[in-house]
Design an enzyme around this catalytic site. Structure first.
Site, PDB file in Angstrom:
ATOM      1  N   HIS A 195       0.753  -1.137  -0.045  1.00 55.70           N
ATOM      2  CA  HIS A 195       0.131  -0.093  -0.081  1.00 55.70           C
ATOM      3  C   HIS A 195       0.988   1.333   0.160  1.00 55.70           C
ATOM      4  CE1 HIS A 195      -2.845   2.981   1.201  1.00 55.70           C
ATOM      5  NE2 HIS A 195      -3.872   1.974   0.726  1.00 55.70           N
TER       6      HIS A 195
ATOM      7  N   ARG B  87      -6.537   9.492  -1.198  1.00 58.02           N
ATOM      8  CA  ARG B  87      -6.027   9.880  -2.568  1.00 58.02           C
ATOM      9  C   ARG B  87      -7.251  10.071  -3.530  1.00 58.02           C
ATOM     10  NH1 ARG B  87      -3.385   6.064  -4.846  1.00 58.02           N
ATOM     11  NH2 ARG B  87      -3.473   4.594  -3.382  1.00 58.02           N
TER      12      ARG B  87
END
Length: 575
Positions: A237, A258
Site C-alpha cells: 500500500h 487519494r
C-alpha cells in the site's frame, strides 16, 4: 490420540470471510456442528476489522458488472483467474445487500436514501460502499453479533499451528491448535475445514496488518501440501504511516484520501506522481503509486522521516475531519495533523494476491479443505484494487458457507476421517522444542532479520541477484528459527508466539522469493529492476507451487485462461 473436538465444520479465523462462512453454513443447516478458532478476541482482531475505505460493488444503474470486471482484470494486469474475478463482481451485489438485511450492517447513505458510493483508485465508476472511513469495524461488529446470535462456539486466543492430514496425506482431517491463554495444544477433527485466517505480510519492515498477523494460513496450507499460486504478488500500500520505533508503523492512510484529491510530495517538495502517472496522478493503482514512492526514496529524494509526504490540507480541514475521522484521529495520536499539514508515509506491505488455488466453490486441492479470503489466490491477479479486498472476503466467505453446507449435506462427506497416527503428537513435540532449549537465537531477533531481508531483497523493487541472496539468507534464517530458544512457560508467552510467527514467515518468504525469480518482467505489484518492462508476449502465466519432499517449493508455470474476456479487451479497457 483422541481429538479434543470432533465437529462438522472447523473454521480457522474470525474475519469477514470466516464469520460469513460460519453464518451462511449455519443458516443453510442449523444442525451443523460448527467450531471457530481465532487468534484474537471475538470481533477484535484481524485485517477485516481494520478496513477503512470500503467495499466495491455494482449498485448504481450507470455501473455494471462488466465495468467492475474489466477494472479488476485491468488492475490485475490480466493474470487473474477470470472465473474467480467474475464471481467476485457478480456476487458482490447480493452480498452487500445481505450484509445489511441479514447481518445488520448500515452503510453511509446519500440524501435520497440510497447507499453512498465513493471514488477509489483504478476504477471507472465510483462504486465503493463505506461507513465513513471505518467500514471494517461496521462489518465485523455486525457479523460478530450474528455469530453470538447463532450460538456458534468460538475458541478465543487459540491459533492454528498445523493442518492435520489422513495417512495418505491427501485429505485434511482438521487442525492442531494452540491455546495462548492456557499454553495447551488442542486437536480438532472435522468433516470439513475452512482456512480463512487472513494473510498479513508482516514479514516486512513496514507492514499494514496488525502484529498478530503472520501469514499463518498460507504457511499451513503450503506445509500441508496444498497447491499455491502467484506467491510473488505481494501488494504494498503506498501510504503507510511512518512512526519511528512503534509497532503501529505502516498503519494505513487509505485509498479514499487519494481518491478525494490528496497529493503526494517528495522531500524536495515535488508532486512526483505528475511525472510517473500524468493522466491520473495520485489516483493511479497501488502498484504504480508504491513503486513511484520507492523510486523517489531510493533516488535520495525522501523526506527527513525517510519516506514521502501526503497532503490533504488543501481539501479543507472541515472536509478532511468529516470525511476521514478515523485517519485524522490516528494521525493525531502520533502528533501528525492530517487536516492542516503534511504527513510522512512509506509503501507498506499490505496484501497477498497469491495463496491457495481454489475454485468458485472455495474448494482447494486437498480433500475436505476449503479456503476463503486472503489465504486464497487468483481473484486479484498481479494487483488488487482498493475496495476489492473486503469485497473478496465477504463474497467468498458467503460462497464458502453455502458451498460447505452443500458439501456436508451428503452423508458420505459428513463422515470424519482419521488423522494420520502420531501426526498431532509429533507436531506438538517439534513446535514445543524451543521451550526446553537454551542458548539459541531469540525469536525477536529472528523476526527482525526476516523483516529486514524481505524489505531490502524481496520488497517493492526486486532483482535476480538480490532474490538469490535472499534465498541463501532464508536458508540460514530457517536454521536460526529451528534452533531458537524461548524462556518461560507456554501460557501467554509472547516470545513463544513470535517463534510460531517466524515459522510461518520463513515459509512464506521462501515461496515469495522463489516465485519472484520465475517472473522475469515487471507486472502489477511485482517490479523487477533488471526486467523493468511488462511483457504480454511472455508474462501471461501463473506460477503454481507446492511443497517438495525436501520442504522447498516445486513450481510450474501455467498459461492464463482468458475464459470470459480476451487479452485484447483487457488491454483496451480504460479506467
Amino acid at each position: 490420540m483422541n481429538a479434543d473436538y470432533k465437529v462438522d465444520l472447523l473454521v480457522l479465523g474470525m474475519g469477514a470471510a470466516a464469520q460469513l462462512a460460519a453464518i451462511y453454513a449455519h443458516d443453510a443447516d442449523p444442525d451443523l456442528n460448527i467450531l471457530i478458532a481465532t487468534k484474537a478476541l471475538k470481533g477484535k482482531g484481524g485485517c477485516s476489522r481494520m478496513v477503512q475505505g470500503g467495499f466495491n460493488v455494482v449498485l448504481d444503474p450507470g455501473d455494471s458488472h462488466e465495468k467492475h470486471l474489466m477494472d479488476t482484470l485491468k488492475g490485475g494486469q490480466y493474470i487473474n483467474d477470470q472465473d474467480l474475478a467474475l464471481a467476485l463482481v457478480e456476487q458482490a451485489t447480493p452480498t452487500v445487500k445481505e450484509l445489511e438485511t441479514v447481518c445488520g450492517c448500515f452503510f453511509d447513505r446519500r440524501p435520497d436514501g440510497h447507499i453512498h458510493q465513493k471514488a477509489f483508485a483504478g476504477q471507472c465508476f465510483d462504486r465503493t460502499v463505506h461507513k465513513g472511513d471505518l467500514t471494517g469495524i461496521e462489518i465485523i461488529s455486525r457479523t460478530t453479533e450474528q455469530i453470538f446470535k447463532r450460538r456458534i462456539p468460538v475458541l478465543e486466543e487459540t491459533r492454528a499451528v498445523e493442518l492435520l492430514l489422513d495417512a495418505e496425506g491427501s485429505t485434511v482431517t482438521g487442525a492442531l491448535l494452540y491455546n495462548m491463554r492456557s499454553g495447551a495444544f488442542v486437536t480438532v477433527e472435522a468433516a470439513a475445514t475452512l482456512v480463512a485466517t487472513g494473510g498479513g505480510p508482516t514479514q516486512y519492515r513496514f507492514h499494514a496488518p496488525g502484529p498478530e498477523k503472520s501469514a499463518d494460513g498460507i504457511a499451513m496450507l503450503y506445509r500441508a501440501g496444498a497447491l499455491m499460486r502467484d506467491m510473488e504478488m505481494i501488494q504494498f500500500h503506498p501510504t503507510g504511516l511512518i512512526i519511528p520505533g512503534s509497532v503501529v508503523a505502516g498503519a494505513l492512510l487509505e485509498e479514499g484520501l487519494r481518491g478525494a484529491g490528496a497529493h503526494l510530495y517528495n522531500g524536495e517538495g515535488e508532486r512526483y506522481m505528475l511525472k510517473y502517472a500524468p493522466d491520473v496522478a495520485e489516483r493511479a493503482t497501488r502498484d504504480v503509486v508504491s513503486r513511484s514512492a520507492y523510486l523517489e526514496m531510493m533516488a535520495g529524494r525522501a523526506c527527513p522521516e525517510g519516506g514521502v509526504r501526503i497532503d490533504a490540507a488543501h481539501l479543507g480541514a472541515d472536509f478532511v475531519l468529516k470525511s476521514f475521522p478515523g485517519m485524522a484521529e490516528r494521525c493525531a495520536q502520533f502528533k501528525y495533523d492530517l487536516a492542516h499539514g503534511m504527513v510522512p508515509v512509506s509503501p507498506s506491505a499490505h496484501f497477498f494476491m497469491g495463496g491457495a488455488a481454489i475454485g468458485v466453490d472455495c474448494r482447494a486441492s486437498l480433500d475436505k479443505l476449503f479456503v476463503a479470503g486472503e489465504d486464497a489466490g487468483g481473484v486479484h491477479g498481479a494487483n488488487r484494487l482498493g475496495g476489492n479486498g473486503i469485497g473478496e472476503s465477504c463474497v467468498y466467505g458467503r460462497l464458502a458457507g453455502k458451498s460447505i453446507a452443500a458439501y456436508l449435506s451428503r452423508p458420505e462427506n459428513r463422515r470424519i476421517k482419521d488423522s494420520a497416527p502420531g501426526m498431532a503428537k509429533e507436531a506438538m513435540a517439534r513446535i514445543s522444542e524451543p521451550l526446553s532449549r537454551r542458548g539459541g537465537p531469540s525469536p525477536f531477533d529472528n523476526r527482525r532479520e526476516i523483516q529486514e531481508t524481505n524489505w531490502v531483497k524481496v520488497g517493492v523493487v526486486r532483482k535476480e541477484s538480490a532474490l538469490e541472496e535472499a534465498l541463501t539468507d532464508f536458508a540460514g534464517l530457517r536454521r536460526d528459527v529451528e534452533r531458537a530458544s524461548v524462556s518461560g512457560r507456554q501460557a501467554y508467552n509472547m516470545q513463544f508466539n513470535t517463534h510460531l510467527d517466524t515459522l510461518n514467515m520463513i515459509d512464506v518468504s521462501v515461496m515469495a522469493a522463489t516465485s519472484a525469480l520465475q517472473r522475469q518482467e515487471t507486472r502489477g505489484a511485482h517490479t523487477r529492476e533488471d526486467f523493468p518492462v511488462q511483457r504480454d508476449d511472455y508474462g501471461l502465466f501463473n506460477t503454481f507451487m507446492w511443497r517438495g519432499e525436501d520442504g522447498l517449493p516445486v513450481f510450474e508455470k501455467r498459461e492464463v485462461v482468458f475464459r470470459h474476456k480476451s487479452l485484447e479487451a483487457c488491454q483496451k479497457h480504460k479506467k
